[in-house]
Design an enzyme around this catalytic site. Structure first.
Site, PDB file in Angstrom:
ATOM      1  N   GLY A 148       5.090   0.861   5.478  1.00 43.38           N
ATOM      2  CA  GLY A 148       4.277  -0.118   4.755  1.00 43.38           C
ATOM      3  C   GLY A 148       4.858  -1.500   4.908  1.00 43.38           C
ATOM      4  N   ASN A 149       4.462  -2.426   4.048  1.00 42.74           N
ATOM      5  CA  ASN A 149       5.039  -3.776   4.069  1.00 42.74           C
ATOM      6  C   ASN A 149       4.970  -4.375   2.672  1.00 42.74           C
ATOM      7  OD1 ASN A 149       2.464  -5.377   3.869  1.00 42.74           O
ATOM      8  ND2 ASN A 149       2.048  -4.177   5.724  1.00 42.74           N
ATOM      9  N   TYR A 150       5.520  -5.580   2.522  1.00 41.74           N
ATOM     10  CA  TYR A 150       5.700  -6.180   1.192  1.00 41.74           C
ATOM     11  C   TYR A 150       4.463  -6.885   0.634  1.00 41.74           C
ATOM     12  CZ  TYR A 150      10.733  -5.360   1.562  1.00 41.74           C
ATOM     13  OH  TYR A 150      11.956  -4.788   1.659  1.00 41.74           O
TER      14      TYR A 150
END
Ligand code: C5P
Length: 399
Positions: free
Chosen positions: A210-212
């Site tokens: 995923g990512n932030y």
């Protein structure tokens, strides 16, 4: 623009409070309904009798009205308001707002208000220049408060410097301009699709890539469009933010492939699509159906495959009259790369996020962007609350 608008005018204890009378007159003259809320210190500078006579409403200062025992509900006033303006805002009130010290009716109302808030600071030059005040004003900006900058000139102390409250006409005009930019009948009734948040690409039942991304920018666009009367659907990756405006439909997805499927299904009936999601570029080639265990001696290798480009897919399916807006996060050759994406993905506008500026990008409540149009023309906007960035983007949308 101000006709029929409900405005809370907050007055605090500063010499500039005498100018609030003029501001009140201007707002009322423009057709606004004004409810004055004054701090106890404010009453030392200007009498409630003058203010209630000009506003046509009893001035609110205490939680209870002393002689009748009537409770003044800060929640009701907060909900009634279309806008709140605090002028003058002293260093003390600004500090209380920044930290949530709700020890008077005004700050309590501020904490309850859902409407946009403006402050016009007024104080002596040294108080204005103090790092505490700078920090508190920065906090207010980050919280989405609009700060109407003080002017430089002679102060009540006869010293000359920055700290004079902006002139009442200037404050009035800033409020009118704000409403003008938000009353956008051209967009009312049109349909908008927004992608927001990250995507999660499953490795096994408990792990993902995923990512932030928090989805704040995408949801701010959705909220602002809904406020202008658009019918908005957000195709959202996993986020904790929720729409603030009524009527925003949210379709939750996890992976880029799910997001693509929903977007393709919805796109034909849209007038505008805004691609704000931080879509993972790659996904694991296989998803394990059981949790990958640690007992192996070998370190597992995750083979990745390319994810579909949702923006480019919609760009290829775009019909005349439809608008497609993308975002770009670039580190080097930012403008050139963003322009290249604009043309490759067949976008009508691309919003270049600054990575260099503090307060811009992932998770923050503010953002600093450059708007690039289809002809390549670029316009750099200042650091603003994400909701204002959303408004600026919608202002530049011609349907
Ligand atoms: O190519 P890049 O990821 O930098 O492009 C960013 C823009 O493209 C954003 O608007 C983003 O939402 C969109 N995008 C997409 N699908 C992808 C990758 C990016 O819609 N797989």
């Amino acid at each position: 623009m101000l006709k029929g608008k409900h405005i809370i005018l907050g007055i605090t204890g500063g010499i500039a409070a005498y100018k609030s009378v003029q501001l009140l007159r201007l707002l009322v003259k423009s057709g606004a309904e004004v409810q004055v809320v004054i701090t106890p210190a404010g009453k030392e500078f200007i009498t409630p009798v003058t203010l209630s006579a000009l506003s046509g409403k009893p001035v609110i200062s205490e939680f209870f009205t002393a002689n009748t025992g009537q409770w003044n509900s800060h929640v009701d006033i907060g909900l009634w308001a279309d806008l709140m303006v605090i002028a003058p805002a002293t260093a003390s009130t600004i500090a209380k707002m920044a930290t949530g010290v709700a020890d008077n009716m005004l700050v309590t109302t501020y904490l309850s208000a859902k409407a946009p808030v403006f402050v016009a600071p007024a104080m002596d030059l040294d108080m204005m220049a103090h790092p505490t005040t700078t920090r508190n004003l920065q906090q207010l900006r980050a919280d989405g408060v609009h700060v109407i900058e003080s002017a430089t000139g002679e102060l009540a102390s006869h010293l000359v410097g920055k700290g004079r409250m902006a002139e009442p006409q200037e404050i009035h005009d800033a409020i009118a301009a704000f409403f003008a930019s938000r009353d956008d009948s051209a967009l009312a009734g049109r349909r908008m699709l927004v992608t927001a948040g990250p995507t999660y690409e499953k490795i096994d039942p408990v792990r993902f890539i995923g990512n932030y991304s928090t989805g704040k920018m995408g949801y701010a666009i959705a909220d602002e469009a809904a406020r202008r009367g658009m019918k908005v659907t957000v195709v959202s990756g996993p986020v904790s933010v929720v729409p603030q405006e009524p009527g925003v439909e949210v379709i939750r997805v996890e992976s880029a492939r799910e997001m693509l499927a929903e977007c393709r299904r919805l796109f034909p009936e849209q007038d505008v699509a805004v691609m704000c999601a931080a879509v993972a570029d790659y996904a694991p080639a296989e998803t394990a159906d059981r949790k990958i265990k640690r007992e192996h001696d070998d370190v597992p290798v995750i083979r990745l495959v390319k994810n579909p480009d949702i923006a480019a897919a919609l760009g290829a399916e775009k019909k005349p009259g439809q608008r497609l807006i993308g975002f770009a996060l670039e580190t080097d050759n930012a403008l050139a790369n963003a322009r290249e994406k604009l043309s490759r993905k067949n976008l009508d506008m691309i919003i270049l996020n600054s990575l260099a500026d503090p307060g811009a990008g992932f998770g923050t409540d503010t953002n600093k962007v450059t708007v690039i149009r289809a002809d390549g023309a670029a316009e750099e906007l200042p650091l603003m609350p994400k909701r204002d960035v959303a408004a600026a983007i919608l202002d530049r949308l011609s349907l």
